[in-house]
Write an enzyme that holds these catalytic residues in place. Structure first.
Site, PDB file in Angstrom:
ATOM      1  N   LYS A 177       8.286   0.205 -22.781  1.00 13.40           N
ATOM      2  CA  LYS A 177       9.537   0.632 -22.149  1.00 13.40           C
ATOM      3  C   LYS A 177      10.266   1.565 -23.114  1.00 13.40           C
ATOM      4  CE  LYS A 177       9.195  -3.612 -19.472  1.00 13.40           C
ATOM      5  NZ  LYS A 177       8.281  -3.175 -18.454  1.00 13.40           N
ATOM      6  N   THR A 195       8.166  -5.227 -26.056  1.00 13.11           N
ATOM      7  CA  THR A 195       7.078  -4.422 -25.497  1.00 13.11           C
ATOM      8  C   THR A 195       7.112  -3.035 -26.127  1.00 13.11           C
ATOM      9  OG1 THR A 195       6.096  -3.570 -23.450  1.00 13.11           O
ATOM     10  CG2 THR A 195       8.473  -3.524 -23.557  1.00 13.11           C
ATOM     11  N   ARG A 228       0.834  -1.202   0.000  1.00 13.88           N
ATOM     12  CA  ARG A 228       0.000   0.000   0.000  1.00 13.88           C
ATOM     13  C   ARG A 228       0.863   1.243   0.000  1.00 13.88           C
ATOM     14  NH1 ARG A 228      -3.560  -2.831   3.263  1.00 13.88           N
ATOM     15  NH2 ARG A 228      -2.368  -2.194   5.074  1.00 13.88           N
ATOM     16  N   THR A 242      -9.835 -10.238 -26.191  1.00 10.70           N
ATOM     17  CA  THR A 242      -9.692  -8.969 -25.483  1.00 10.70           C
ATOM     18  C   THR A 242      -9.759  -7.810 -26.480  1.00 10.70           C
ATOM     19  OG1 THR A 242      -8.398  -7.853 -23.759  1.00 10.70           O
ATOM     20  CG2 THR A 242      -7.156  -8.766 -25.576  1.00 10.70           C
TER      21      THR A 242
HETATM   22  N1  PMP Z   1       9.006  -9.474 -20.202  1.00  6.47           N
HETATM   23  C1  PMP Z   1       9.873  -8.940 -19.315  1.00  6.47           C
HETATM   24  C2  PMP Z   1      11.258  -9.451 -19.266  1.00  6.47           C
HETATM   25  C3  PMP Z   1       9.451  -7.890 -18.475  1.00  6.47           C
HETATM   26  O1  PMP Z   1      10.312  -7.359 -17.597  1.00  6.47           O
HETATM   27  C4  PMP Z   1       8.124  -7.421 -18.563  1.00  6.47           C
HETATM   28  C5  PMP Z   1       7.590  -6.300 -17.691  1.00  6.47           C
HETATM   29  N2  PMP Z   1       8.427  -5.627 -16.933  1.00  6.47           N
HETATM   30  C6  PMP Z   1       7.269  -8.014 -19.497  1.00  6.47           C
HETATM   31  C7  PMP Z   1       7.741  -9.040 -20.294  1.00  6.47           C
HETATM   32  C8  PMP Z   1       5.864  -7.543 -19.641  1.00  6.47           C
HETATM   33  O2  PMP Z   1       5.836  -6.376 -20.404  1.00  6.47           O
HETATM   34  P1  PMP Z   1       4.646  -5.303 -20.258  1.00  6.47           P
HETATM   35  O3  PMP Z   1       5.030  -4.399 -19.143  1.00  6.47           O
HETATM   36  O4  PMP Z   1       4.589  -4.652 -21.578  1.00  6.47           O
HETATM   37  O5  PMP Z   1       3.415  -6.093 -19.951  1.00  6.47           O
END
Ligand code: PMP
Length: 408
Positions: free
Chosen positions: A247, A244, A21, A276
């Site tokens: 990032k 992704t 929290r 989805t």
């Molecule tokens: N793979 C790795 C190695 C990650 O560190 C992360 C999230 N930190 C993900 C996949 C998931 O990616 P997203 O945050 O886009 O859901």
């Protein structure tokens, strides 16, 4: 809900020290990275953020914001459906083409997050091939673990980055069953890099497919930001590259890129793709702008790496231990949960610096870290200021130092 059930939930969270929290409270940031204000939009507590995954600052890049605004004006706020039922937009298709081109693969497929990309893709790739055996690095991300669980494929875990162990496990497997090796290029908590050439070689010799999570590398490394395998000239050796948009590319969403038939199979069978709502078109448009920008600009990558190297050097000079100097993920080793939390709190309270303490289950007990992410948007002076502040907190709390010159 009857009291009986409420009691069950009370018991479930019993023993929690409120850490999560507190984490959510601190984590409630407002402002533009790396500056932020705390707790409310008008908050006056000005702080600087050192644990954002928006490593290259693309989440606020003018070209990205412009593309997003324009797409909102043209196409509205949401996709309006799943990809197969009315939710596919022009930008989704363009972005998939761009990502396939970035990685030099036939095709790519978008998901609403990196998590659902790993979950959906691995459950199909490992799950739909009869008898497939999977070889997975011990430090692979939770989304990989969940995808493999959903695949119900037989799984062998190799010790982190230990190619001799991987080889041993493959040699012991039935030569006639399909095999899949799953690894990350940059490990999210250690910040170290997998031995990709060796993994590719082992895969070839044992006839295994390879699935590489480049979540912490795409945008940041390699020609045009194509990742570590591309930097090493061996992207072709990896069947599927996963990334992704959340990032290096500063937005949200995930993807896989690979051979046309593999992508098509995932498109056909992946539950996290099918069931989805698609990414909002404006998110796809923003991500497309970020990918395009980073394919043509090295400036952000150079700034990121220069800041990362400066931080590595300054920490070394002060004997502050960290796991790896291979990447921009600088995991400062505290190795004690309470101390790690205190460090994070002192950095915030005394120095206006926010870096989250990482405890179990994200890392093993006794391996607690401050996961520091110097970004392309920090200046060299800010990096120096950060290390000075950490140094003072380290001293005040009596944390152990390495003999000078022995840190990574
Ligand atoms: N793979 C790795 C190695 C990650 O560190 C992360 C999230 N930190 C993900 C996949 C998931 O990616 P997203 O945050 O886009 O859901």
């Amino acid at each position: 809900m009857t009291t009986q059930y409420l009691d069950l939930f009370s018991r479930l969270i019993e023993g929690s020290d409120g850490g999560k929290r507190e984490f959510l409270e601190i984590g409630r940031l407002a402002g533009r990275f790396p500056a932020a204000s705390l707790r409310d939009i008008e908050g006056t507590d000005s702080i600087s953020v050192w644990c954002s995954n928006d490593y290259l600052g693309m989440g606020q890049h003018p070209a990205v914001l412009e593309a997003m605004k324009e797409a909102v004006d043209k196409f509205g706020a949401g996709a309006g459906g799943s990809r197969n039922i009315g939710g596919t937009n022009h930008y989704h298709v363009q972005l998939e083409k761009e990502l396939a081109a970035l990685h030099g693969k036939d095709d790519a497929l978008l998901f609403t997050s990196g998590y659902t990309a790993n979950d959906g893709a691995l459950s199909v790739i490992a799950g739909r091939l009869e008898g497939c055996v999977v070889f997975s690095d011990a430090l692979n991300h939770a989304s990989i673990i969940d995808g493999l669980r959903h695949s119900r494929a037989e799984k062998r875990i190799f010790r982190h980055n230990d190619t001799a162990h991987l080889e041993e496990l493959l040699a012991a497997a039935d030569p006639d069953v399909p095999k899949l090796i799953v690894a990350e290029s940059v490990y999210s908590m250690n910040g170290d890099i997998a031995p990709l050439p060796e993994i590719a070689d082992i895969a070839k010799r044992h006839g295994a497919m390879t699935y590489l999570d480049e979540v912490h590398a795409v945008g940041m490394y390699g020609p045009e930001g194509a990742g570590i395998a591309a930097r090493q000239g061996i992207a072709d050796d990896f069947t599927v590259i996963m990334g992704t948009l959340a990032k290096g590319f500063g937005t949200t969403g995930g993807y896989i890129a690979g051979p046309a038939d593999v992508i098509e199979a995932v498109r056909m069978f992946s539950r996290s793709f099918i069931f989805t709502t698609a990414l909002p078109p404006a998110v796809a448009a923003a991500a497309l702008a970020a990918v395009r920008h980073l394919r043509s600009s090295d400036a952000e990558r150079e700034q990121l790496w220069s800041n990362a190297q400066l931080m590595h050097r300054l920490l070394n000079e002060r004997g502050i231990p960290f796991i790896s100097d291979q990447t921009h993920i600088v995991s400062v080793l505290v190795r004690d949960e309470a101390l790690c939390k205190r460090m994070s709190a002192e950095l915030l309270d005394r120095h206006g610096i926010y870096v989250q303490a990482i405890n179990a289950p994200s890392v093993r007990v006794g391996e607690e870290i401050l996961r520091v992410a110097p970004g392309a948007v920090h200046s060299a002076d800010e990096v120096r200021g950060f290390v000075d502040a950490l140094d003072q907190v380290w001293e005040r709390l009596g944390a152990d130092r390495l003999p000078l010159g022995t840190a990574k």
